[in-house]
Design an enzyme around this catalytic site. Structure first.
Site, PDB file in Angstrom:
ATOM      1  N   GLU A 103       0.841  -1.199   0.000  1.00  0.00           N
ATOM      2  CA  GLU A 103       0.000   0.000   0.000  1.00  0.00           C
ATOM      3  C   GLU A 103       0.879   1.253   0.000  1.00  0.00           C
ATOM      4  O   GLU A 103       2.046   1.205   0.404  1.00  0.00           O
ATOM      5  CB  GLU A 103      -0.878   0.005   1.261  1.00  0.00           C
ATOM      6  CG  GLU A 103      -2.340  -0.292   1.019  1.00  0.00           C
ATOM      7  CD  GLU A 103      -3.099   0.810   0.293  1.00  0.00           C
ATOM      8  OE1 GLU A 103      -2.529   1.558  -0.537  1.00  0.00           O
ATOM      9  OE2 GLU A 103      -4.304   0.935   0.557  1.00  0.00           O
ATOM     10  N   ASP A 104       0.298   2.353  -0.411  1.00  0.00           N
ATOM     11  CA  ASP A 104       1.011   3.620  -0.384  1.00  0.00           C
ATOM     12  C   ASP A 104       0.974   4.259   0.998  1.00  0.00           C
ATOM     13  O   ASP A 104       1.979   4.697   1.533  1.00  0.00           O
ATOM     14  CB  ASP A 104       0.435   4.587  -1.436  1.00  0.00           C
ATOM     15  CG  ASP A 104      -1.088   4.718  -1.367  1.00  0.00           C
ATOM     16  OD1 ASP A 104      -1.737   4.045  -0.536  1.00  0.00           O
ATOM     17  OD2 ASP A 104      -1.643   5.509  -2.154  1.00  0.00           O
ATOM     18  N   ASP A 107      -4.097   5.447   6.451  1.00  0.00           N
ATOM     19  CA  ASP A 107      -4.673   6.632   7.093  1.00  0.00           C
ATOM     20  C   ASP A 107      -5.591   6.116   8.197  1.00  0.00           C
ATOM     21  O   ASP A 107      -5.147   5.864   9.313  1.00  0.00           O
ATOM     22  CB  ASP A 107      -5.384   7.427   5.992  1.00  0.00           C
ATOM     23  CG  ASP A 107      -5.963   8.749   6.453  1.00  0.00           C
ATOM     24  OD1 ASP A 107      -5.703   9.161   7.599  1.00  0.00           O
ATOM     25  OD2 ASP A 107      -6.685   9.390   5.677  1.00  0.00           O
ATOM     26  N   PHE A 156      -2.075  16.049   4.785  1.00  0.00           N
ATOM     27  CA  PHE A 156      -2.367  15.497   3.474  1.00  0.00           C
ATOM     28  C   PHE A 156      -1.117  15.553   2.617  1.00  0.00           C
ATOM     29  O   PHE A 156      -0.581  16.617   2.336  1.00  0.00           O
ATOM     30  CB  PHE A 156      -3.527  16.226   2.795  1.00  0.00           C
ATOM     31  CG  PHE A 156      -4.049  15.428   1.638  1.00  0.00           C
ATOM     32  CD1 PHE A 156      -4.987  14.422   1.839  1.00  0.00           C
ATOM     33  CD2 PHE A 156      -3.562  15.637   0.356  1.00  0.00           C
ATOM     34  CE1 PHE A 156      -5.430  13.643   0.785  1.00  0.00           C
ATOM     35  CE2 PHE A 156      -4.002  14.859  -0.713  1.00  0.00           C
ATOM     36  CZ  PHE A 156      -4.939  13.859  -0.497  1.00  0.00           C
ATOM     37  N   ARG A 169       1.252  12.370  -8.571  1.00  0.00           N
ATOM     38  CA  ARG A 169       1.761  11.003  -8.383  1.00  0.00           C
ATOM     39  C   ARG A 169       3.219  10.893  -8.831  1.00  0.00           C
ATOM     40  O   ARG A 169       3.975  10.054  -8.348  1.00  0.00           O
ATOM     41  CB  ARG A 169       0.920  10.000  -9.186  1.00  0.00           C
ATOM     42  CG  ARG A 169      -0.508   9.851  -8.715  1.00  0.00           C
ATOM     43  CD  ARG A 169      -1.141   8.617  -9.319  1.00  0.00           C
ATOM     44  NE  ARG A 169      -2.586   8.601  -9.206  1.00  0.00           N
ATOM     45  CZ  ARG A 169      -3.274   8.174  -8.155  1.00  0.00           C
ATOM     46  NH1 ARG A 169      -2.637   7.739  -7.090  1.00  0.00           N
ATOM     47  NH2 ARG A 169      -4.593   8.188  -8.152  1.00  0.00           N
TER      48      ARG A 169
HETATM   49  P1  IMP Z   1      -7.533   4.602   4.699  1.00  0.00           P
HETATM   50  O1  IMP Z   1      -8.515   3.559   4.256  1.00  0.00           O
HETATM   51  O2  IMP Z   1      -8.199   5.707   5.470  1.00  0.00           O
HETATM   52  O3  IMP Z   1      -6.356   4.028   5.431  1.00  0.00           O
HETATM   53  O4  IMP Z   1      -7.048   5.340   3.403  1.00  0.00           O
HETATM   54  C1  IMP Z   1      -6.090   4.790   2.585  1.00  0.00           C
HETATM   55  C2  IMP Z   1      -6.135   5.395   1.209  1.00  0.00           C
HETATM   56  O5  IMP Z   1      -6.537   6.765   1.239  1.00  0.00           O
HETATM   57  C3  IMP Z   1      -4.760   5.396   0.615  1.00  0.00           C
HETATM   58  O6  IMP Z   1      -4.517   4.208  -0.105  1.00  0.00           O
HETATM   59  C4  IMP Z   1      -4.757   6.627  -0.260  1.00  0.00           C
HETATM   60  O7  IMP Z   1      -5.259   6.299  -1.534  1.00  0.00           O
HETATM   61  C5  IMP Z   1      -5.710   7.569   0.425  1.00  0.00           C
HETATM   62  N1  IMP Z   1      -5.019   8.563   1.286  1.00  0.00           N
HETATM   63  C6  IMP Z   1      -5.010   8.619   2.633  1.00  0.00           C
HETATM   64  N2  IMP Z   1      -4.290   9.657   3.091  1.00  0.00           N
HETATM   65  C7  IMP Z   1      -3.807  10.269   1.986  1.00  0.00           C
HETATM   66  C8  IMP Z   1      -2.931  11.400   1.801  1.00  0.00           C
HETATM   67  O8  IMP Z   1      -2.456  12.071   2.726  1.00  0.00           O
HETATM   68  N3  IMP Z   1      -2.644  11.717   0.502  1.00  0.00           N
HETATM   69  C9  IMP Z   1      -3.135  11.006  -0.556  1.00  0.00           C
HETATM   70  N4  IMP Z   1      -3.932   9.941  -0.420  1.00  0.00           N
HETATM   71  C10 IMP Z   1      -4.275   9.571   0.841  1.00  0.00           C
HETATM   72 MG    MG Z   2      -4.499   4.111  -2.249  1.00  0.00          MG
END
Ligand code: IMP
Ligand code: MG
Length: 178
Positions: A103-104, A107, A156, A169
């Site tokens: 994963e990138d 959050d 962010f 990206r």
């Molecule tokens: P989560 O399900 O809340 O953990 O969100 C994960 C996904 O939200 C990541 O795979 C990203 O695509 C997106 N995301 C969360 N935080 C950021 C950020 O700071 N910048 C860009 N994308 C984010």
């Molecule tokens: Mg993502």
């Protein structure tokens, strides 16, 4: 969609390119140590992790197969909807395979938790996950991420695969937008 607002050309640096690249090598060494002697099936979660994943698999000196899954949890803005949609699934079964989900960013953790639960049902021999970034303050589940590149504040961020409305990206570093 075409935006009429000009994007920021160089968002301020949070993690520079050299640190990004050095950390990828360190993560690769940990993965090699944990999975020595095995073939690894890496699942790249699109779109955000495509750059991290491409760097990571080239740094891992083990036999690697690469698969792709498309998940969507954000809908164009900066806040999570909490809802996860599978937009692309893998063609190959993973039963009996040593799997690493890449994963990138984590959050809330809802996206990764969702995908790990779904993949567990497919009975891999082992299931690990790597995330380049982790916002620990935002984490809403007791998710354990096996390999984390950097823990970052709840801001962010963009670059190194991460986008804001599909832009940024291609930045080679992690920048902040807020
Ligand atoms: P989560 O399900 O809340 O953990 O969100 C994960 C996904 O939200 C990541 O795979 C990203 O695509 C997106 N995301 C969360 N935080 C950021 C950020 O700071 N910048 C860009 N994308 C984010
Ligand atoms: Mg993502």
């Amino acid at each position: 969609m075409r935006s009429s607002i000009m994007p920021m050309s160089n968002p301020p640096v949070l993690i520079d390119t050299a640190r990004v690249q050095a950390r990828v090598q360190e993560i690769a060494r940990s993965i090699e140590a944990d999975l020595a002697g095995h073939e690894l099936t890496v699942i790249c979660i699109l779109k955000g992790s495509f750059i991290f994943c491409a760097d990571l698999i080239r740094a891992i000196h083990l036999p690697v197969k690469c698969e792709f899954m498309g998940l969507s949890s954000y809908h164009g803005g900066k806040t999570s909807s909490g809802e996860v949609k599978v937009t692309l699934d893998m063609k190959e079964p993973i039963e009996g395979c040593h799997v690493l989900v890449v994963e990138d960013i984590v959050d809330t953790g809802l996206t990764l938790q969702y995908i790990l639960n779904a993949l567990k049902l497919r009975q891999p021999a082992s299931l690990r996950c790597a995330s380049f970034l982790l916002k620990r303050e935002a984490l809403q589940s007791d998710l354990k991420v096996d390999y984390v590149g950097f823990e970052i504040p709840n801001r962010f961020v963009v670059g190194y695969g991460l986008d804001y409305q599909e832009l940024y990206r291609n930045l080679p570093y992690i920048g902040v937008l807020d």
